[in-house]
Scaffold this active site. Structure first.
Site, PDB file in Angstrom:
ATOM      1  N   ARG A  47       0.781  -1.089  -0.006  1.00 20.15           N
ATOM      2  CA  ARG A  47       0.092   0.174  -0.121  1.00 20.15           C
ATOM      3  C   ARG A  47       0.692   1.365   0.045  1.00 20.15           C
ATOM      4  O   ARG A  47       0.486   2.513  -0.262  1.00 20.15           O
ATOM      5  CB  ARG A  47      -0.867  -0.134   1.308  1.00 20.15           C
ATOM      6  CG  ARG A  47      -2.100  -0.647   1.130  1.00 20.15           C
ATOM      7  CD  ARG A  47      -2.722  -0.658   2.660  1.00 20.15           C
ATOM      8  NE  ARG A  47      -3.966  -1.617   2.778  1.00 20.15           N
ATOM      9  CZ  ARG A  47      -5.326  -1.127   2.522  1.00 20.15           C
ATOM     10  NH1 ARG A  47      -5.496   0.218   2.389  1.00 20.15           N
ATOM     11  NH2 ARG A  47      -6.090  -1.803   2.722  1.00 20.15           N
ATOM     12  N   LYS A 149      -1.229 -19.575   6.561  1.00 19.23           N
ATOM     13  CA  LYS A 149      -2.032 -20.068   7.570  1.00 19.23           C
ATOM     14  C   LYS A 149      -2.483 -18.718   8.398  1.00 19.23           C
ATOM     15  O   LYS A 149      -1.788 -17.776   8.425  1.00 19.23           O
ATOM     16  CB  LYS A 149      -1.682 -21.103   8.508  1.00 19.23           C
ATOM     17  CG  LYS A 149      -0.423 -20.757   9.406  1.00 19.23           C
ATOM     18  CD  LYS A 149      -0.106 -21.713  10.396  1.00 19.23           C
ATOM     19  CE  LYS A 149      -0.807 -21.194  11.875  1.00 19.23           C
ATOM     20  NZ  LYS A 149      -0.191 -20.153  12.638  1.00 19.23           N
ATOM     21  N   HIS A 179       4.183 -23.975   7.211  1.00 19.78           N
ATOM     22  CA  HIS A 179       5.891 -23.962   7.164  1.00 19.78           C
ATOM     23  C   HIS A 179       6.461 -25.012   7.821  1.00 19.78           C
ATOM     24  O   HIS A 179       7.551 -25.480   7.645  1.00 19.78           O
ATOM     25  CB  HIS A 179       6.356 -22.417   7.443  1.00 19.78           C
ATOM     26  CG  HIS A 179       6.509 -22.139   8.815  1.00 19.78           C
ATOM     27  ND1 HIS A 179       5.358 -21.772   9.661  1.00 19.78           N
ATOM     28  CD2 HIS A 179       7.317 -22.130   9.760  1.00 19.78           C
ATOM     29  CE1 HIS A 179       5.978 -21.503  10.740  1.00 19.78           C
ATOM     30  NE2 HIS A 179       7.230 -21.854  10.926  1.00 19.78           N
ATOM     31  N   LYS A 183      10.418 -27.536   7.136  1.00 19.65           N
ATOM     32  CA  LYS A 183      11.594 -27.772   7.949  1.00 19.65           C
ATOM     33  C   LYS A 183      12.469 -29.174   7.752  1.00 19.65           C
ATOM     34  O   LYS A 183      11.742 -30.166   7.502  1.00 19.65           O
ATOM     35  CB  LYS A 183      11.114 -27.902   9.500  1.00 19.65           C
ATOM     36  CG  LYS A 183      10.787 -26.425   9.833  1.00 19.65           C
ATOM     37  CD  LYS A 183      10.584 -26.105  11.303  1.00 19.65           C
ATOM     38  CE  LYS A 183       9.604 -25.035  11.723  1.00 19.65           C
ATOM     39  NZ  LYS A 183      10.759 -23.837  12.047  1.00 19.65           N
ATOM     40  N   GLU A 217       8.317 -21.353  23.079  1.00 21.71           N
ATOM     41  CA  GLU A 217       8.922 -20.311  22.479  1.00 21.71           C
ATOM     42  C   GLU A 217       9.414 -19.532  23.712  1.00 21.71           C
ATOM     43  O   GLU A 217       8.637 -19.186  24.823  1.00 21.71           O
ATOM     44  CB  GLU A 217       8.088 -19.456  21.796  1.00 21.71           C
ATOM     45  CG  GLU A 217       7.513 -20.163  20.516  1.00 21.71           C
ATOM     46  CD  GLU A 217       6.488 -19.551  19.647  1.00 21.71           C
ATOM     47  OE1 GLU A 217       6.256 -18.225  19.993  1.00 21.71           O
ATOM     48  OE2 GLU A 217       5.984 -20.172  18.871  1.00 21.71           O
ATOM     49  N   ASP A 236      -3.585 -21.451  16.854  1.00 22.26           N
ATOM     50  CA  ASP A 236      -2.332 -20.899  16.388  1.00 22.26           C
ATOM     51  C   ASP A 236      -1.229 -22.178  15.936  1.00 22.26           C
ATOM     52  O   ASP A 236      -0.624 -22.047  14.851  1.00 22.26           O
ATOM     53  CB  ASP A 236      -1.700 -20.003  16.905  1.00 22.26           C
ATOM     54  CG  ASP A 236      -0.490 -18.989  16.491  1.00 22.26           C
ATOM     55  OD1 ASP A 236      -0.616 -18.645  15.455  1.00 22.26           O
ATOM     56  OD2 ASP A 236       0.589 -18.978  17.324  1.00 22.26           O
ATOM     57  N   HIS A 241       0.530 -26.975  12.920  1.00 26.51           N
ATOM     58  CA  HIS A 241       1.870 -27.363  12.995  1.00 26.51           C
ATOM     59  C   HIS A 241       2.043 -28.685  13.830  1.00 26.51           C
ATOM     60  O   HIS A 241       2.695 -29.655  13.332  1.00 26.51           O
ATOM     61  CB  HIS A 241       2.925 -26.384  13.543  1.00 26.51           C
ATOM     62  CG  HIS A 241       2.753 -25.050  12.967  1.00 26.51           C
ATOM     63  ND1 HIS A 241       2.795 -24.811  11.524  1.00 26.51           N
ATOM     64  CD2 HIS A 241       2.901 -23.610  13.475  1.00 26.51           C
ATOM     65  CE1 HIS A 241       2.555 -23.487  11.374  1.00 26.51           C
ATOM     66  NE2 HIS A 241       2.711 -22.780  12.546  1.00 26.51           N
ATOM     67  N   LYS A 341       3.968 -20.051  24.976  1.00 28.60           N
ATOM     68  CA  LYS A 341       4.879 -18.985  24.550  1.00 28.60           C
ATOM     69  C   LYS A 341       5.463 -18.603  25.770  1.00 28.60           C
ATOM     70  O   LYS A 341       4.909 -18.841  27.159  1.00 28.60           O
ATOM     71  CB  LYS A 341       4.052 -17.807  23.972  1.00 28.60           C
ATOM     72  CG  LYS A 341       3.396 -18.053  22.583  1.00 28.60           C
ATOM     73  CD  LYS A 341       3.304 -16.670  21.683  1.00 28.60           C
ATOM     74  CE  LYS A 341       2.744 -17.035  20.546  1.00 28.60           C
ATOM     75  NZ  LYS A 341       3.908 -17.331  19.511  1.00 28.60           N
TER      76      LYS A 341
HETATM   77  C1  BG6 Z   1       3.532 -19.395  13.513  1.00 26.15           C
HETATM   78  C2  BG6 Z   1       2.546 -19.075  14.695  1.00 26.15           C
HETATM   79  O1  BG6 Z   1       2.581 -20.148  12.238  1.00 26.15           O
HETATM   80  O2  BG6 Z   1       4.301 -20.233  13.893  1.00 26.15           O
HETATM   81  C3  BG6 Z   1       3.353 -18.197  15.453  1.00 26.15           C
HETATM   82  O3  BG6 Z   1       1.456 -18.310  14.008  1.00 26.15           O
HETATM   83  C4  BG6 Z   1       4.773 -19.251  15.903  1.00 26.15           C
HETATM   84  O4  BG6 Z   1       2.662 -17.701  16.864  1.00 26.15           O
HETATM   85  C5  BG6 Z   1       5.375 -19.644  14.756  1.00 26.15           C
HETATM   86  O5  BG6 Z   1       5.650 -18.350  16.910  1.00 26.15           O
HETATM   87  C6  BG6 Z   1       6.325 -20.704  15.240  1.00 26.15           C
HETATM   88  O6  BG6 Z   1       7.247 -21.059  14.145  1.00 26.15           O
HETATM   89  P1  BG6 Z   1       8.646 -21.355  14.263  1.00 26.15           P
HETATM   90  O7  BG6 Z   1       9.078 -21.801  12.880  1.00 26.15           O
HETATM   91  O8  BG6 Z   1       9.280 -20.339  14.827  1.00 26.15           O
HETATM   92  O9  BG6 Z   1       8.749 -22.426  15.283  1.00 26.15           O
END
Ligand code: BG6
Length: 495
Positions: A47, A149, A179, A183, A217, A236, A241, A341
């Protein structure tokens, strides 16, 4: 080795966090590794009324920050020659034909991958605008759409979104990203399981006590509270994942390595997960929110003090879940999933705990307690497979110790590729193996839907855990017996 076909990548949401911290560095690394054909170009959509030069400056800064082993100016300049910036408002339908014309005027490839790195509420409208402007028409060159996602917010919204997309896109053209599938270690799960005969006889309820998939995390919600406060850890991380990791660790061997066979097996496994009834939510799921605490030596805020979080939010930043897979292989084996987290360390582990031998052989010796065998896959931060076994301690007495066989999977420099590198290339190759099919997404929502419904109906209370700790004690109630507990560590041998 530029073995890829020509492609114009169009990145919607290019100036956002994901694009700058993940996509642009991944493209740069592909450049360095010689994996992009000369005719791969990247159009950033934003934008902001920027010139190409301004955009390239922004990309340079983020690549410089992320480049493995430092950024090479020469390589960056080569990479920058592939970049262009196109200023548009995605809600303005008239700007889409102009985008098509812009790419055409540059003489760039008609094979186009549209990467939607934006809010899921924009997916429908953007795909509609692309479709209405003939930008998804495959008469000249293929057209693919990559969706970040989350795909939906629950089962119903995912179906509604899919219904919108169906008018403009085929499943073939759709690349739903998780994603984690890009990995290195996640792909190695399949190699480890299906390229070694040694494990297969043990990989079932006869030998495995339980399986844990834990993700932690050591960071807070950060700048993403606007999204996260409406999502929470179950949506999330677990819906996407962690269920993908479960599917890969537990599925049957696919008929072949091709995408559809692989996805068929994952779907079959996900559909075999015993549904959690509303009545069982409390027995099988646990949620909590981080409070103030000390993380990495610093005092940190609780979730409710984070910017953008509602003052009375009961959104979970920690979620744990016990699942059973009702099939012959896994009947009765609990799968424990956990994510949080603001925990002491960032890491993702899959830990397979084996049963004890049927008899306590060493009763008459010094050996008081036998440790079970474990196989631990450390997905990140570094890639390690560890097989833990019991052996005799050197000496005259019979005593035991744990030893482990280690397979560290870093390259010689200690780097591993980022997941997005693999995924961006796979879109160009047209390989769906590491992307989610809609029935897979739906199956994952079906698993977590009853939990998120029960949790969203109870807005009066949520347990807390202090930041910097390994989560709430209450989650231990999910375990079936005293020998089971969360495994948050794995010893890493220095090379
Ligand atoms: C994302 C989540 O899909 O994956 C995040 O929205 C999360 O909240 C992240 O922190 C974790 O990904 P990675 O690759 O850092 O483990």
């Amino acid at each position: 080795m530029a073995n890829q076909s020509p492609c114009t990548y169009v990145i919607f949401g290019a100036t956002g966090n994901l694009s700058l911290t993940k996509l642009m560095p991944a493209f740069y690394h592909l450049e360095v590794e010689g994996r992009l054909a000369p005719e791969v170009n990247i159009v950033a959509i934003g934008r902001k009324n920027w010139t190409d030069e301004q955009w390239i400056c922004v990309v340079k800064e983020s690549v410089d920050f992320k480049a493995r082993g430092g950024m090479s100016i020469e390589r960056f300049n080569q990479f920058a020659s592939r970049l262009a910036y196109f200023h548009m408002d995605v809600n303005d339908a008239t700007s889409f034909p102009k985008l098509g014309q812009f790419i055409c005027d540059k003489g760039w490839s008609c094979n186009m991958a549209f990467y939607l790195s934006m809010s899921p509420s924009d997916f429908g409208p953007v795909v509609k605008n692309l479709g209405d402007s003939q930008l998804l028409d495959e008469t000249k060159g293929w057209k693919r759409v990559v969706l970040e996602k989350p795909f939906g917010y629950d089962s119903d919204s995912a179906k509604a979104l899919q219904h919108q997309l169906n008018k403009y896109l085929t499943e073939e053209q759709t690349y739903r990203i998780d994603h984690y599938l890009g990995k290195g270690m996640v792909q190695n799960l399949m190699v480890f399981r299906f390229a070694n005969i040694l494990m297969e006889p043990l990989w079932n309820r006869n030998y495995i006590d339980h399986i844990q998939i834990t993700h932690s995390e050591d960071r807070p919600v950060g700048t993403r509270a606007g999204y996260y406060d409406h999502s929470g850890a179950m949506r999330d991380m677990i819906q996407s994942h962690l269920l993908q990791l479960l599917a890969l660790i537990a599925m049957e061997p696919p008929a072949c390595i091709e995408a559809e066979s692989l996805r068929d097996e994952k779907v079959k496994l996900l559909k075999s997960i015993r549904p959690i009834t509303q009545k069982n939510v409390n027995a099988q799921a646990f949620r909590a929110q981080y409070s103030q605490g000390v993380l990495n030596g610093k005092s940190v805020n609780g979730y409710l003090e984070e910017e953008g979080v509602a003052h009375d939010s009961v959104t979970e930043t920690y979620a744990a879940l016990k699942l059973y897979v009702d099939n012959w292989r896994w009947e009765g084996v609990p799968f424990y999933l956990e994510t949080g987290k603001n925990m002491p360390q960032s890491q993702t582990l899959i830990s397979i705990c084996f049963k004890h031998p049927p008899q306590q052989f060493f009763k008459a010796s010094q050996v008081k307690k036998m440790e079970p065998n474990w196989i631990v896959f450390r997905i990140q931060p570094d890639e390690v497979i560890k097989i833990e076994m019991t052996v005799k301690k050197p000496g005259l007495e019979i005593d035991t110790q744990q030893v482990s066989l280690d397979a560290s999977l870093m390259d010689t420099e200690g780097f591993s590729n980022d997941a997005y590198e693999e995924l961006l290339l796979d879109v160009i190759k047209g390989d769906h193996s590491l992307f989610l099919r809609f029935d897979e997404v739906k199956a994952c929502w079906n698993i977590v839907d009853p939990i998120i419904q029960a949790w969203s109906a109870n807005t009066s209370f949520i347990e807390t855990y202090s930041s910097g700790t390994w989560g709430p004690k209450g989650a231990n109630k999910l375990f079936e017996h005293a020998g089971q507990e969360w495994r948050h560590f794995v010893e890493i041998n220095d090379a």
